[in-house]
Motif scaffolding. Structure first.
Motif, PDB file in Angstrom:
ATOM      1  N   TRP A 194       7.915   9.342 -29.473  1.00  0.00           N
ATOM      2  CA  TRP A 194       8.366   7.958 -29.361  1.00  0.00           C
ATOM      3  C   TRP A 194       8.579   7.357 -30.741  1.00  0.00           C
ATOM      4  O   TRP A 194       7.729   7.482 -31.616  1.00  0.00           O
ATOM      5  CB  TRP A 194       7.353   7.145 -28.568  1.00  0.00           C
ATOM      6  CG  TRP A 194       7.211   7.626 -27.153  1.00  0.00           C
ATOM      7  CD1 TRP A 194       6.405   8.627 -26.707  1.00  0.00           C
ATOM      8  CD2 TRP A 194       7.923   7.144 -26.014  1.00  0.00           C
ATOM      9  NE1 TRP A 194       6.551   8.809 -25.352  1.00  0.00           N
ATOM     10  CE2 TRP A 194       7.481   7.900 -24.895  1.00  0.00           C
ATOM     11  CE3 TRP A 194       8.876   6.142 -25.814  1.00  0.00           C
ATOM     12  CZ2 TRP A 194       7.975   7.684 -23.610  1.00  0.00           C
ATOM     13  CZ3 TRP A 194       9.360   5.927 -24.531  1.00  0.00           C
ATOM     14  CH2 TRP A 194       8.915   6.695 -23.446  1.00  0.00           C
TER      15      TRP A 194
ATOM     16  N   ILE B 262      10.649   3.792 -32.882  1.00  0.00           N
ATOM     17  CA  ILE B 262      11.377   2.527 -32.779  1.00  0.00           C
ATOM     18  C   ILE B 262      12.437   2.512 -33.868  1.00  0.00           C
ATOM     19  O   ILE B 262      12.281   3.143 -34.916  1.00  0.00           O
ATOM     20  CB  ILE B 262      10.458   1.290 -32.889  1.00  0.00           C
ATOM     21  CG1 ILE B 262       9.763   1.222 -34.253  1.00  0.00           C
ATOM     22  CG2 ILE B 262       9.456   1.242 -31.746  1.00  0.00           C
ATOM     23  CD1 ILE B 262       8.988  -0.078 -34.483  1.00  0.00           C
TER      24      ILE B 262
ATOM     25  N   PRO C 112      14.075  -1.908 -24.372  1.00  0.00           N
ATOM     26  CA  PRO C 112      13.025  -2.334 -23.437  1.00  0.00           C
ATOM     27  C   PRO C 112      13.262  -3.732 -22.850  1.00  0.00           C
ATOM     28  O   PRO C 112      12.570  -4.115 -21.908  1.00  0.00           O
ATOM     29  CB  PRO C 112      11.764  -2.312 -24.295  1.00  0.00           C
ATOM     30  CG  PRO C 112      12.255  -2.606 -25.676  1.00  0.00           C
ATOM     31  CD  PRO C 112      13.600  -1.936 -25.767  1.00  0.00           C
TER      32      PRO C 112
ATOM     33  N   ILE D  89      13.305   3.628 -29.359  1.00  0.00           N
ATOM     34  CA  ILE D  89      13.252   2.333 -28.685  1.00  0.00           C
ATOM     35  C   ILE D  89      13.903   1.302 -29.599  1.00  0.00           C
ATOM     36  O   ILE D  89      13.566   1.207 -30.782  1.00  0.00           O
ATOM     37  CB  ILE D  89      11.797   1.934 -28.382  1.00  0.00           C
ATOM     38  CG1 ILE D  89      11.108   3.025 -27.554  1.00  0.00           C
ATOM     39  CG2 ILE D  89      11.751   0.597 -27.654  1.00  0.00           C
ATOM     40  CD1 ILE D  89       9.611   2.817 -27.406  1.00  0.00           C
TER      41      ILE D  89
ATOM     42  N   PHE E 219      13.767  -1.579 -31.095  1.00  0.00           N
ATOM     43  CA  PHE E 219      12.727  -2.589 -31.319  1.00  0.00           C
ATOM     44  C   PHE E 219      12.369  -2.634 -32.795  1.00  0.00           C
ATOM     45  O   PHE E 219      12.357  -1.610 -33.482  1.00  0.00           O
ATOM     46  CB  PHE E 219      11.458  -2.272 -30.510  1.00  0.00           C
ATOM     47  CG  PHE E 219      10.384  -3.292 -30.681  1.00  0.00           C
ATOM     48  CD1 PHE E 219      10.429  -4.495 -29.993  1.00  0.00           C
ATOM     49  CD2 PHE E 219       9.328  -3.084 -31.569  1.00  0.00           C
ATOM     50  CE1 PHE E 219       9.448  -5.463 -30.177  1.00  0.00           C
ATOM     51  CE2 PHE E 219       8.352  -4.042 -31.755  1.00  0.00           C
ATOM     52  CZ  PHE E 219       8.416  -5.238 -31.060  1.00  0.00           C
TER      53      PHE E 219
ATOM     54  N   SER F  48       5.078  -5.923 -30.835  1.00  0.00           N
ATOM     55  CA  SER F  48       4.970  -4.494 -30.515  1.00  0.00           C
ATOM     56  C   SER F  48       5.764  -4.202 -29.250  1.00  0.00           C
ATOM     57  O   SER F  48       6.064  -5.105 -28.455  1.00  0.00           O
ATOM     58  CB  SER F  48       3.503  -4.085 -30.303  1.00  0.00           C
ATOM     59  OG  SER F  48       2.999  -4.644 -29.106  1.00  0.00           O
ATOM     60  N   VAL F  49       6.084  -2.939 -29.057  1.00  0.00           N
ATOM     61  CA  VAL F  49       6.760  -2.509 -27.828  1.00  0.00           C
ATOM     62  C   VAL F  49       5.908  -2.869 -26.617  1.00  0.00           C
ATOM     63  O   VAL F  49       6.426  -3.230 -25.550  1.00  0.00           O
ATOM     64  CB  VAL F  49       7.031  -0.986 -27.863  1.00  0.00           C
ATOM     65  CG1 VAL F  49       7.626  -0.514 -26.545  1.00  0.00           C
ATOM     66  CG2 VAL F  49       7.945  -0.633 -29.029  1.00  0.00           C
TER      67      VAL F  49
ATOM     68  N   THR G 169       6.798  -6.100 -24.874  1.00  0.00           N
ATOM     69  CA  THR G 169       8.132  -6.297 -24.306  1.00  0.00           C
ATOM     70  C   THR G 169       8.105  -6.093 -22.789  1.00  0.00           C
ATOM     71  O   THR G 169       7.128  -5.575 -22.234  1.00  0.00           O
ATOM     72  CB  THR G 169       9.133  -5.310 -24.912  1.00  0.00           C
ATOM     73  OG1 THR G 169       8.827  -3.980 -24.453  1.00  0.00           O
ATOM     74  CG2 THR G 169       9.089  -5.361 -26.440  1.00  0.00           C
TER      75      THR G 169
ATOM     76  N   CYS H 179       9.587  -3.883 -21.133  1.00  0.00           N
ATOM     77  CA  CYS H 179       9.582  -2.425 -20.841  1.00  0.00           C
ATOM     78  C   CYS H 179      10.394  -2.097 -19.586  1.00  0.00           C
ATOM     79  O   CYS H 179      10.001  -1.247 -18.779  1.00  0.00           O
ATOM     80  CB  CYS H 179       8.158  -1.898 -20.691  1.00  0.00           C
ATOM     81  SG  CYS H 179       7.176  -2.029 -22.201  1.00  0.00           S
TER      82      CYS H 179
ATOM     83  N   ASP I 223       5.953   4.295 -37.159  1.00  0.00           N
ATOM     84  CA  ASP I 223       6.311   3.832 -35.807  1.00  0.00           C
ATOM     85  C   ASP I 223       5.812   4.831 -34.759  1.00  0.00           C
ATOM     86  O   ASP I 223       5.492   5.965 -35.111  1.00  0.00           O
ATOM     87  CB  ASP I 223       7.831   3.646 -35.703  1.00  0.00           C
ATOM     88  CG  ASP I 223       8.608   4.948 -35.932  1.00  0.00           C
ATOM     89  OD1 ASP I 223       8.315   5.636 -36.923  1.00  0.00           O
ATOM     90  OD2 ASP I 223       9.491   5.264 -35.123  1.00  0.00           O
ATOM     91  N   PRO I 224       5.675   4.407 -33.515  1.00  0.00           N
ATOM     92  CA  PRO I 224       6.270   3.226 -32.884  1.00  0.00           C
ATOM     93  C   PRO I 224       5.372   2.001 -32.838  1.00  0.00           C
ATOM     94  O   PRO I 224       5.758   0.992 -32.268  1.00  0.00           O
ATOM     95  CB  PRO I 224       6.542   3.734 -31.473  1.00  0.00           C
ATOM     96  CG  PRO I 224       5.361   4.627 -31.190  1.00  0.00           C
ATOM     97  CD  PRO I 224       5.107   5.333 -32.503  1.00  0.00           C
TER      98      PRO I 224
ATOM     99  N   MET J 224       1.783   1.019 -28.184  1.00  0.00           N
ATOM    100  CA  MET J 224       2.622   1.388 -27.041  1.00  0.00           C
ATOM    101  C   MET J 224       2.018   0.892 -25.738  1.00  0.00           C
ATOM    102  O   MET J 224       0.800   0.753 -25.612  1.00  0.00           O
ATOM    103  CB  MET J 224       2.767   2.904 -26.986  1.00  0.00           C
ATOM    104  CG  MET J 224       3.692   3.475 -28.042  1.00  0.00           C
ATOM    105  SD  MET J 224       5.432   3.089 -27.721  1.00  0.00           S
ATOM    106  CE  MET J 224       5.756   4.145 -26.297  1.00  0.00           C
TER     107      MET J 224
END
Length: 298
Positions: free
Chosen positions: A29, A31, A62, A100, A102, A115-116, A119, A121, A177-178, A181
């Motif tokens: 994963w 970003i 996301p 992603i 982001f 952060s992801v 979001t 998602c 990154d990411p 999560m």
């Protein structure tokens, strides 16, 4: 057969495919972390244009749920750096890279996202479901990423352990990154119900004895008897005692002879003399049924 192209993802093949090295399947994963551009459209344009030489497998937004795919799952993508002479992108049967769209601290519709994990998602569950279909295990060998910091796993772990990794965990890479999560595996994967086990066919001992002792034509007049005799004859054929042309639902002399051979065989009970006369008995018929999937009613 697995789908090497994720169902529902927009396909944008960039060519330049490369073989994988084999081993446990994994996903990585990332970003995009672009301080000046947070749009899926522009990132898509980059990876299909000037950025094709660093393209991942998937690009994912996301917020909108948009997903694009650049490489089939069985090809390496180009999002990771090598670690010395180890070609990191080729590790595993699959090494699916997900970028992603982001950037830490970006603002969407007036709301700041750090952060992801924060979001919506949208459609993330569909990506995870596809990764599962490829045999990628619901596990983070290095732990789920919790911050924008390096947390490199050992090369031994990377090469031997399948599952999910953050870009910040990959040997030979320097990215952080990411970041934090979401829980990818929070919901227990839905296991489809197993189809009901078909009921074993039943054979009446009385019916097959009647069929063996009486005029076969008369026995065949009983639809049930004929069907039960066919079950027995198919089992005798599978044992090598009856030719296929005589598997006809008629317990004639050839079937009687075949059954006598079954009775005399060790698997059939090892009977001798009049006990192996070719007329089914309860014990020998149950042995035949146990081997060939039918039950015997007395």
């Amino acid at each position: 057969m697995v789908d090497l192209w994720m169902p529902g993802a927009a396909r944008h093949s960039v060519g330049n495919t490369g073989a994988m090295n084999g081993g446990p399947a994994r996903a990585v994963w990332h970003i995009t972390s672009n301080a000046t551009d947070w749009t899926f459209r522009n990132e898509l344009g980059w990876f299909t244009g000037g950025g094709a030489d660093v393209a991942p497998h998937l690009l994912y937004d996301p917020f909108t749920g948009e997903i694009a795919q650049f490489f089939p799952a069985d090809s390496r993508s180009l999002s990771l750096q090598n670690a010395g002479d180890v070609r990191i992108n080729r590790t595993g049967k699959y090494c699916v890279q997900i970028e992603i769209v982001f950037t830490e601290g970006e603002t969407v519709n007036g709301k700041k996202y750090n952060s992801v994990r924060d979001t919506p998602c949208k459609n993330l569950d569909k990506i995870v479901a596809w990764l599962r279909s490829l045999g990628i295990a619901d596990v983070w060998p290095g732990g789920s990423p919790t911050g924008f910091t390096r947390d490199t796993v050992s090369m031994d772990s990377w090469t031997k352990l399948g599952g999910h990794y953050g870009h910040n965990q990959i040997p030979g890479n320097s990215h952080v990154d990411p970041g934090p999560m979401p829980s990818l595996f929070g919901a227990t994967p839905v296991t489809p119900p197993k189809p009901p086990t078909p009921a074993k066919p039943k054979v009446s001992l009385a019916h097959v004895i009647y069929a063996a002792k009486h005029d076969p034509a008369a026995a065949q007049g009983h639809t049930t008897y004929k069907a039960e005799v066919l079950i027995v004859e198919k089992a005798l054929k599978a044992e090598g005692f009856l030719s296929s042309q005589y598997v006809d639902g008629s317990f004639g002399s050839l079937t009687v002879t075949a059954y006598a051979r079954w009775q005399r065989s060790p698997a059939g009970g090892g009977y001798v003399g009049t006990a192996a006369d070719g007329i089914p008995g309860s014990a020998s018929l149950k042995r035949l049924g146990a081997k060939h999937g039918f039950t015997v009613t007395d």
